[in-house]
Scaffold this motif. Structure first.
Motif, short mmCIF file in Angstrom:
data_model
loop_
_atom_site.label_atom_id
_atom_site.label_comp_id
_atom_site.label_asym_id
_atom_site.label_seq_id
_atom_site.Cartn_x
_atom_site.Cartn_y
_atom_site.Cartn_z
N SER A 104 6.90 22.20 -15.11
CA SER A 104 6.65 20.96 -14.37
C SER A 104 5.23 20.97 -13.83
N THR A 105 4.69 19.80 -13.58
CA THR A 105 3.37 19.67 -12.98
C THR A 105 3.35 18.41 -12.13
N ALA A 106 2.57 18.43 -11.06
CA ALA A 106 2.53 17.31 -10.11
C ALA A 106 1.11 16.80 -9.96
N SER A 107 1.00 15.51 -9.74
CA SER A 107 -0.30 14.87 -9.55
C SER A 107 -0.78 15.08 -8.13
N PRO A 108 -2.05 14.75 -7.85
CA PRO A 108 -2.48 14.69 -6.44
C PRO A 108 -1.75 13.55 -5.73
N VAL A 109 -1.87 13.50 -4.42
CA VAL A 109 -1.29 12.40 -3.65
C VAL A 109 -2.22 11.19 -3.76
N TYR A 110 -1.67 10.09 -4.26
CA TYR A 110 -2.43 8.86 -4.38
C TYR A 110 -2.11 7.94 -3.20
N GLU A 111 -3.11 7.15 -2.81
CA GLU A 111 -2.90 6.09 -1.81
C GLU A 111 -3.64 4.86 -2.29
N LEU B 35 5.34 3.61 2.05
CA LEU B 35 5.12 2.31 1.41
C LEU B 35 4.98 1.28 2.51
N ARG B 36 3.80 0.71 2.61
CA ARG B 36 3.53 -0.21 3.71
C ARG B 36 3.17 -1.58 3.17
N ILE B 37 3.60 -2.60 3.92
CA ILE B 37 3.33 -3.99 3.55
C ILE B 37 2.70 -4.68 4.74
N SER B 38 1.54 -5.28 4.54
CA SER B 38 0.87 -6.00 5.61
C SER B 38 1.59 -7.30 5.88
N THR B 39 1.65 -7.67 7.16
CA THR B 39 2.23 -8.95 7.56
C THR B 39 1.17 -9.80 8.21
N ASN B 40 1.41 -11.10 8.27
CA ASN B 40 0.42 -12.02 8.83
C ASN B 40 0.22 -11.80 10.31
N ASN B 41 1.23 -11.23 11.00
CA ASN B 41 1.16 -11.07 12.45
C ASN B 41 0.78 -9.67 12.88
N ALA B 42 0.46 -8.81 11.93
CA ALA B 42 0.16 -7.43 12.28
C ALA B 42 -1.14 -7.01 11.63
N THR B 43 -1.97 -6.33 12.38
CA THR B 43 -3.22 -5.82 11.84
C THR B 43 -3.00 -4.54 11.06
N GLU B 44 -1.97 -3.79 11.39
CA GLU B 44 -1.64 -2.58 10.68
C GLU B 44 -0.46 -2.83 9.77
N PRO B 45 -0.50 -2.26 8.53
CA PRO B 45 0.65 -2.42 7.64
C PRO B 45 1.90 -1.81 8.25
N SER B 46 3.05 -2.43 7.99
CA SER B 46 4.32 -1.90 8.49
C SER B 46 5.02 -1.16 7.37
N LEU C 281 0.86 -1.18 0.00
CA LEU C 281 0.00 0.00 0.00
C LEU C 281 0.90 1.23 0.00
N ALA C 282 0.80 2.02 -1.06
CA ALA C 282 1.72 3.15 -1.24
C ALA C 282 0.98 4.48 -1.21
N ARG C 283 1.65 5.48 -0.67
CA ARG C 283 1.24 6.88 -0.82
C ARG C 283 2.31 7.54 -1.67
N PHE C 284 1.93 8.09 -2.80
CA PHE C 284 2.92 8.63 -3.71
C PHE C 284 2.31 9.73 -4.56
N LEU C 285 3.15 10.48 -5.20
CA LEU C 285 2.70 11.43 -6.21
C LEU C 285 3.64 11.34 -7.41
N LEU C 286 3.13 11.71 -8.56
CA LEU C 286 3.90 11.71 -9.80
C LEU C 286 4.19 13.15 -10.20
N ARG C 287 5.40 13.38 -10.69
CA ARG C 287 5.78 14.73 -11.10
C ARG C 287 6.41 14.64 -12.49
N VAL C 288 5.91 15.48 -13.43
CA VAL C 288 6.43 15.52 -14.79
C VAL C 288 7.09 16.88 -15.02
N SER C 289 8.28 16.87 -15.58
CA SER C 289 8.97 18.13 -15.87
C SER C 289 9.52 18.08 -17.29
#
Length: 295
Positions: free
Chosen positions: A50-57, A87-98, A34-42
């Motif tokens: 240059s222009t930037a996208s909104p923040v995606y999740e 950038l988060r990755i869920s694990t089998n032992n955690a309810t929240e992504p790490s 699960l990622a939070r990211f934005l794209l930027r084109v220049s």
């Protein structure tokens, strides 16, 4: 991930931004990040733009998850930057992504929690700036109004309204000895020991119900469920009824009638019914009917 990526474009055209994502492996397919990211084109220009996208999740399953339509006309070469905010990755032992970008994030929280508990422990054991005295049946303890008020709506009411406890900075707990009250404060301050909890479970349950400490009440119920036996089941059933503990009450009734342990307490059952609440007696009778259905 190509970062940044330069893509040559011939002539003027509308730009569709797409970042290259390698083919996902087995783990990524089962647990996509699960990622939070934005794209930027220049554009190199001239003039440089240059222009930037909104923040995606979003979950990253394929390259299609990196698409962003840029409604501008452009020519020449441009650069695509993908900036990961998390950038988060869920694990089998955690309810929240790490987080895989900041792997020490959980460690910092753990250290902070331990440090806070250490500070609270010192505040209690060394009476650091203690501002309230607790009188028990056989001794006196010191505590802090703010801590007690934060964990209990009853204590909060004592110290907020113009009551005797607020004026005298004294609380009388006449139904607890100093040892069981110390266990209560240990739970509130996060310093209680397991053996201390086990020894004073019933007193702690009564205090949790009286002062509205919901977490402690839940802990006591779960603990009392774990060791129901023929020697204590009737007492536990009475406690469950007294403090409205539905899980414990159901556990006791199941032990008695589903597991057939009612025969083990037949010598005590008469005295129990003599003092039991009428509604509780009715519930027990209904449980008998539900278990022993006619063939």
């Amino acid at each position: 991930m190509n970062h940044p990526k330069q893509v040559p474009v011939c002539g003027e055209e509308q730009v569709g931004v797409r970042a290259a994502l390698p083919g996902p492996g087995r783990l990524a397919k089962e647990q996509p990040p699960l990622a939070r990211f934005l794209l930027r084109v220049s554009w190199a220009g001239p003039p440089r733009r240059s222009t930037a996208s909104p923040v995606y999740e979003q979950l990253l399953r394929s390259s299609d998850d990196f698409v962003w339509q840029v409604d501008v006309m452009s020519h020449g070469r441009f650069t695509i930057d993908v900036e990961f905010l998390d950038l988060r990755i869920s694990t089998n032992n955690a309810t929240e992504p790490s987080s895989s970008i900041w792997p020490n994030e959980g460690m910092v929280q753990s250290v902070a929690s331990k440090s806070t508990l250490g500070c609270l422990s010192r505040m209690l054991t060394e009476s650091i700036h203690a501002d309230v005295t607790i009188n028990t049946t056989d001794g006196v303890l010191k505590a802090h109004k703010s801590v007690l008020a934060a964990c209990s709506p009853v204590f909060e009411s004592m110290f907020v309204h113009d009551l005797r406890e607020k004026e005298s900075s004294t609380v009388d707990i006449s139904d607890m000895c100093v040892e069981s009250c110390s266990a209560l404060l240990g739970f509130v301050y996060g310093t209680i020991r397991q053996e201390q909890f086990w020894k004073h479970r019933l007193s702690l349950l009564a205090a949790a119900n009286k002062y509205g400490v919901a977490d402690l009440k839940s802990c006591c119920e779960e603990s009392l469920l774990e060791d129901i036996s023929s020697g204590n089941v009737l007492e536990r059933l009475h406690v469950a009824w007294l403090y409205q503990l539905e899980k414990l009450k159901k556990g006791c009734l199941t032990y008695l009638f589903v597991f057939g342990k009612i025969y083990d307490v037949r010598d005590e059952i008469g005295g129990f019914f003599h003092h039991a609440d009428r509604e509780l007696t009715l519930e027990m009778f209904q449980e008998v009917l539900s278990v022993w259905k006619p063939i």
